[in-house]
Design an enzyme around this catalytic site. Sequence first.
Site, short mmCIF file in Angstrom:
data_model
loop_
_atom_site.label_atom_id
_atom_site.label_comp_id
_atom_site.label_asym_id
_atom_site.label_seq_id
_atom_site.Cartn_x
_atom_site.Cartn_y
_atom_site.Cartn_z
N VAL A 101 4.17 -5.69 -5.46
CA VAL A 101 5.37 -5.63 -4.61
C VAL A 101 5.52 -6.99 -3.92
O VAL A 101 4.54 -7.55 -3.41
CB VAL A 101 5.24 -4.52 -3.54
CG1 VAL A 101 6.50 -4.44 -2.69
CG2 VAL A 101 4.98 -3.17 -4.21
N HIS A 109 0.85 -1.21 0.00
CA HIS A 109 0.00 0.00 0.00
C HIS A 109 0.88 1.25 0.00
O HIS A 109 0.56 2.24 -0.68
CB HIS A 109 -0.89 0.04 1.25
CG HIS A 109 -1.90 -1.05 1.34
ND1 HIS A 109 -1.80 -2.07 2.24
CD2 HIS A 109 -3.03 -1.28 0.64
CE1 HIS A 109 -2.83 -2.89 2.10
NE2 HIS A 109 -3.59 -2.43 1.13
#
Length: 282
Positions: free
Chosen positions: A177, A37
């Site tokens: 990621v 995030h």
Amino acid sequence: MVLLQSLDALTQWQASMGWHEKVTGFVPTMGALHEGHASLIRLAKSQSELVVVSILVNPTQFNDAQDFETYPRTLEGDMDKAQAAGADAVFAPSAEALYGGKPQATAVHWGPLTHAYEGARRPGHFDGVVAVVDLLFQAVHPTLAVFGEKDLQQVGVIEKLAKDRHPGLKVVVAPLVREPSGLAMSSRNARLSTQGGSSALALHQALLAVQRGAMDGDVDRAVRAQREALRANPAVTLEYLDVLDALTFVPWSGGGQEARPYVVVAAEVEGVRLIDNMPLKA
Ligand code: PAF
């Protein structure tokens, strides 16, 4: 950074900051923020003058009541992480306030995009995602909104939502990621034991093998071999491993100038449902 817990507070803050005259970025989340995030927030900040992060565990996108109840709610820690990543405000309304009453979602039928893969396994999930993101876009009015490639099918759904109902809005897709181990970052990883985290690496390895197979010119064989390997792995319960066009979520078997081929996987490890994906380089 400010915390805004109502639509009125959001509107007042936006007016005080000159929101509508600025390039503004928006990162919708359900909280339990992690480095994935943070990377979305940093990307929004690099392209905007002001950034709002929303935090709302959206009841209409859960088809499992227990999953909704147990979803981590960590507002204080999330605020620190949002601020460190560059957010100017966290917008965290109650679901009732955002929906204007009991949260409800209208059914959305956008073919395989909403009904295959995640849509088939989580009936009604994308109805809820479309409902909440539509309301958030209406409330926040951003110039751009950032979504993570980790939820690849959600990205396709949001791109269609933006095109159909919010034509001025730019959807920015942030790369997935991974942990240093290769595991795709997810709020759900916190539920895995150390052993489970190691077992889950089998998913990443399967994706890499299919990506290599595509480069070697035999993607179908690589998919079959990796499905077999995952099915034979006692720590993994495979739901799907497939190659598809990320624009449509229709299986892909080569060709098409416009196609965006990806290998996607969904599986359970220690009862935790994990998804991952990787683009295929032709
Ligand atoms: O990706 C998520 O966290 C959620 O699906 C979203 C986009 C915030 C909608 O609730």
